[in-house]
Design an enzyme around this catalytic site. Structure first.
Site, PDB file in Angstrom:
ATOM      1  CG  LEU A 173      38.000  41.449  42.052  1.00  0.00           C
ATOM      2  CD1 LEU A 173      37.241  41.232  43.363  1.00  0.00           C
ATOM      3  CD2 LEU A 173      39.189  40.527  41.969  1.00  0.00           C
ATOM      4  CG  HIS A 200      39.359  37.687  39.871  1.00  0.00           C
ATOM      5  ND1 HIS A 200      39.220  38.596  38.851  1.00  0.00           N
ATOM      6  CD2 HIS A 200      40.699  37.505  40.022  1.00  0.00           C
ATOM      7  CE1 HIS A 200      40.422  38.960  38.423  1.00  0.00           C
ATOM      8  NE2 HIS A 200      41.340  38.304  39.104  1.00  0.00           N
ATOM      9  N   GLY A 235      43.978  30.305  39.996  1.00  0.00           N
ATOM     10  CA  GLY A 235      43.360  29.851  38.757  1.00  0.00           C
ATOM     11  C   GLY A 235      44.368  29.182  37.836  1.00  0.00           C
ATOM     12  CD  GLU A 236      43.658  23.789  36.127  1.00  0.00           C
ATOM     13  OE1 GLU A 236      42.998  23.779  35.066  1.00  0.00           O
ATOM     14  OE2 GLU A 236      43.915  22.762  36.788  1.00  0.00           O
ATOM     15  CD  GLN A 271      50.149  33.727  39.510  1.00  0.00           C
ATOM     16  OE1 GLN A 271      50.620  34.806  39.191  1.00  0.00           O
ATOM     17  NE2 GLN A 271      48.865  33.560  39.786  1.00  0.00           N
ATOM     18  CB  SER A 289      42.329  37.919  31.159  1.00  0.00           C
ATOM     19  OG  SER A 289      43.401  38.810  31.424  1.00  0.00           O
ATOM     20  NE  ARG A 316      48.373  42.539  31.893  1.00  0.00           N
ATOM     21  CZ  ARG A 316      48.994  41.834  32.843  1.00  0.00           C
ATOM     22  NH1 ARG A 316      48.733  40.544  32.985  1.00  0.00           N
ATOM     23  NH2 ARG A 316      49.876  42.407  33.638  1.00  0.00           N
TER      24      ARG A 316
END
Lengths: 286, 286
Positions: A38, A42, A152-153, A158, A190, A192
């Site tokens: 997170l 988030h 989330g946008e 998704q 993100s 990532r």
């Protein structure tokens, strides 16, 4: 003082018992599905959920079914204790952290596909992805029986796939879209991003700027094909590797627009590009 | 005196409002999904539902998505007024009769597949069938939010597919299996029996007898391949046309058994065979 961590439940039965108790007390419930690791993005989803519902649940589940064998399922960052701390810091009421065995029991055989909106862009680059997402999100929504679910946008396609899924299956939940949370230099938050080197992190910040310029060009009447080509060239010049896509699409069903000016359509520009071994995505309204 | 007909609702919102009112009053609800053309078999499903729940809902919807283009969707028998009368005669509380547009709105794109148990037998003979069934049943269960749903063992493979679906998607409903209702001569009740000529109707009654003999042979230690071959030969001799399958399978996941004796397995013998232009199915425990 907030509690040190929210309550953690690991089974659907425990999750439903808590949600049912809240509903019996007249409280509405918002679910924030996550894969953990997170970050502040988030937490803005949790806070947005709190504006609509008295109670918030965050699910933390790294879903094996949305990763292809060559993707980063094993490497995906995990840290439950830290996740729980962060959720506590914003007053999230419950963390649902099921095991893979609890989610996909023996003999599990069901899959959900959303045609159309799931097919281009991420769907083309990651053929397994949205089937896995649709299946796990349907399960989480059915498990939790929340009144709201926040997405989330940042993962814009998704979000559209999930809206379609919820409408098509008549799931009794309202989907709330949260604007993308960004670092001070504009990079979309993100999990990532943790993969990036210091140098890559600096280059990454150009991604939203390039996207914004391309969106502006199209918004001011420029040709879509030219804006897309200019955006890709700019990313390559600054050090990005493979660009999976950089496209202006119809905002709701993600059908093709262009190649000329956008006209009266509602557009969205979406990008996925590699920086070293890290794949970054972003998107903006046009 | 029972009412002339149950209340009829046509939208998910109206259905949910009624079900929510019942639940708020402390009553449980059983759903009986049907495609209409109701016969005594369907009514036994309603009666079975009434033994578990105070309130029963029958849905009547001829689902276009489980028919292939060459199948009998247009010819499938329909008669809402008569269906409503029959439901009233057994005290069914509500009939949910949505339009195709209400079930599959504009842009509908979602499909649900249950691998494994849906693949042999009916799945092999009708490749489109179980995808359509799984999708519409998931929708009906989510729409109705019933505590129980009743399905007949007549469609035995469908029952197993739905049990798998409900387990995999964590749908909060208990599936109740109803034994097959039969005419006095043993033929399983089916809306498609209405297609049979008088002569065919007489021949049809041999189907359960042949099935019973084959089941007995296997239950007494006979080879499965021999029992299957003898059953098929008997059906052909009496006047059946194409036999899509006549097989002894594992009772829950419908995996293959045999070719030798069944041993300690739980078996189910299942048949699909054509009589003129009508396709009949039946099954029994072994």
């Amino acid at each position: 003082m907030p509690p040190a961590s929210p309550a953690i439940v690991r089974t659907v039965a425990d999750l439903r018992a808590q949600v049912a108790a809240w509903k019996a007390a007249g409280d509405q419930v918002a679910l924030v599905p996550t894969m953990g690791a997170l970050h502040d993005g988030h937490l803005t989803l949790v806070k947005l959920g709190q504006t609509r519902a008295r109670r918030t649940v965050a699910s933390v589940f790294v879903n094996p079914r949305q990763f292809a064998p060559h993707e980063d399922f094993d490497a995906y960052p995990r840290g439950e204790a830290l996740d729980a701390e962060k959720l506590a810091s914003v007053g999230c009421d419950l963390m649902f952290a099921p095991t893979p065995e609890a989610m996909y029991g023996q003999g599990f055989s069901t899959s959900i596909q959303v045609a159309g909106v799931s097919e281009p862009l991420e769907g083309a680059a990651r053929p397994q992805f949205f089937g896995g997402v649709a299946t796990v999100v349907a399960k989480l929504l059915i498990q939790c029986q929340a009144d709201f679910a926040v997405f989330g946008e940042k993962d814009y396609q998704q979000l559209q796939v999930i809206k379609r899924l919820v409408a098509d299956l008549d799931l009794p939940v309202e989907i709330i879209a949260a604007p993308t949370a960004r670092a001070e230099d504009g990079l979309a938050l993100s999990s990532r991003n943790a993969y990036l080197t210091v140098e890559e992190r600096q280059i990454a910040a150009t991604l939203p700027r390039v996207l914004h310029e391309a969106a502006q060009a199209v918004a001011h009447g420029g040709r879509i094909d030219e804006a897309e080509a200019a955006g890709k060239a700019a990313l390559s010049a600054i050090g990005f590797g493979q660009i999976d896509y950089l496209e202006v699409r119809q905002a709701l069903d993600l059908s093709r627009l262009g190649p000329g000016p956008m006209g009266q359509a509602q557009g969205r520009i979406l990008v996925a590009a590699w920086l070293g071994k890290t794949r970054l995505i972003d998107n903006m309204a046009v």
